[in-house]
Motif scaffolding. Sequence first.
Motif, PDB file in Angstrom:
ATOM      1  N   ALA A 101      34.400  -9.564  46.838  1.00  0.00           N
ATOM      2  CA  ALA A 101      34.768  -7.938  46.472  1.00  0.00           C
ATOM      3  C   ALA A 101      36.483  -7.888  46.233  1.00  0.00           C
ATOM      4  O   ALA A 101      36.885  -6.454  46.499  1.00  0.00           O
ATOM      5  CB  ALA A 101      34.456  -7.868  47.895  1.00  0.00           C
ATOM      6  N   GLN A 102      37.256  -8.839  45.707  1.00  0.00           N
ATOM      7  CA  GLN A 102      38.658  -8.563  45.496  1.00  0.00           C
ATOM      8  C   GLN A 102      38.701  -7.051  44.495  1.00  0.00           C
ATOM      9  O   GLN A 102      38.187  -7.449  43.632  1.00  0.00           O
ATOM     10  CB  GLN A 102      39.157  -9.259  44.727  1.00  0.00           C
ATOM     11  N   ASP A 109      33.768  -3.894  49.751  1.00  0.00           N
ATOM     12  CA  ASP A 109      34.996  -3.500  50.626  1.00  0.00           C
ATOM     13  C   ASP A 109      34.630  -2.418  51.464  1.00  0.00           C
ATOM     14  O   ASP A 109      34.564  -2.086  52.710  1.00  0.00           O
ATOM     15  CB  ASP A 109      35.397  -2.734  49.799  1.00  0.00           C
ATOM     16  N   TYR A 190      39.370  -9.785  50.017  1.00  0.00           N
ATOM     17  CA  TYR A 190      39.250  -7.671  49.423  1.00  0.00           C
ATOM     18  C   TYR A 190      40.164  -7.524  49.411  1.00  0.00           C
ATOM     19  O   TYR A 190      41.603  -7.876  49.218  1.00  0.00           O
ATOM     20  CB  TYR A 190      38.988  -7.577  51.240  1.00  0.00           C
ATOM     21  N   GLU A 196      41.365  -7.372  55.286  1.00  0.00           N
ATOM     22  CA  GLU A 196      40.846  -8.587  55.802  1.00  0.00           C
ATOM     23  C   GLU A 196      41.339  -9.513  56.970  1.00  0.00           C
ATOM     24  O   GLU A 196      40.389 -10.115  57.924  1.00  0.00           O
ATOM     25  CB  GLU A 196      41.552  -9.605  55.069  1.00  0.00           C
TER      26      GLU A 196
END
Length: 379
Positions: A101-102, A109, A190, A196
């Motif tokens: 999800a980065q 997110d 994330y 996080e």
Amino acid sequence: MIELTEYETRTIQLSQDEAYELSSLTRGSADKTQQPRVVERLAPTGQVGVYDIQPGPYVGRFRLRSGRVVDISSRFAFRDLALLLGLGGKAALLRHGATSAQGGAGLMDLIALAFVREAERVAGQGLAKGYKQTTVARPPYAGVPAVTAHLNAHAGRADRLVTTTKRLTADIELNRLIASAHGKLCQLTYQDKQLEARLRQLAPVFRNINAAEDGSRQLPMLPARYREIHDLARLVLDHRTALPDGSGVAGVGVLFNMTKVWESYVGRWLRTHQPEAVVHSQYPISLVDIGPARRARADYVVELGGRPAAVYDAKYRPWKEWPNAAELYQLFTYASRLCVDHAALVYPGTETLSRQMTMGNVVVEAIAVPIEETAIQDG
């Protein structure tokens, strides 16, 4: 990462395998598999390896076999998207491996942020507890003697004892569901590192709770403070398939069909602004009087006094002052068959706008509806 916006065309450089994989998502199916058409158009340009890609109404994130992540964002602002989704089971989270999800304002997110907020609130108020039957084979003994367990364990020895008792514990099915969703979200990365950290800080809350193996069972009698986080946890653990299963997809995060989401929002909006009326969704309408049966379904029909009073059609596209002819003919047909004199097309908008026109004795209205938090809450 390939960052796209629904219905907007972007020029992207792709490998041959990536182009082939995305092309497979341009074909939906109307059969029982109900595979969605995630990509509306994929076309080569004059440059080698460069393509024009236009996604459809699906918003979300998935991973190609090459490892590149495709993130399709909504045309709505991030906050408006959070309100519109309502975060109540409108998504399909696939059973493939977790997708990173980065980067970007992706839906994972959004879901993780909402989950953390609700989990922190529930933990602050104290986890729900329930009684659990426990067998005690060592002193101090509590409860009442368990004859069968005593005979099985000690053959009825007089110097040994086995009892059963009920003990209050937070290790109940509802908390197991939340703990399982928390564990799954912790596996992702994330863009917001504080998010996080907040997820990791919740670990002690669920330390003594066994993660649920199956999140599909409906839980009765939810405490009011758990309703939102229960829906979020079910969303994270949901195993329904919204993309073609198998070799065509390497791994998918979450996808929302925004056409269906908007249709649902319009229903909530109607019920909020017309509390005295009965609002029916997917209302069947007979199109012919003589000959083979032909039926259509209107998105919403409003009843007053037990009779249809107006028909509404949800359109997930920008508001136009003058709808196109096909939309007008469709709505006029619905209104004529229902014998009502008011019909409306409802579009998403940043402000309230309205334009009226007449077709015979039917007043047709094109309405732009801004996203309101009250419509979500009251819905």
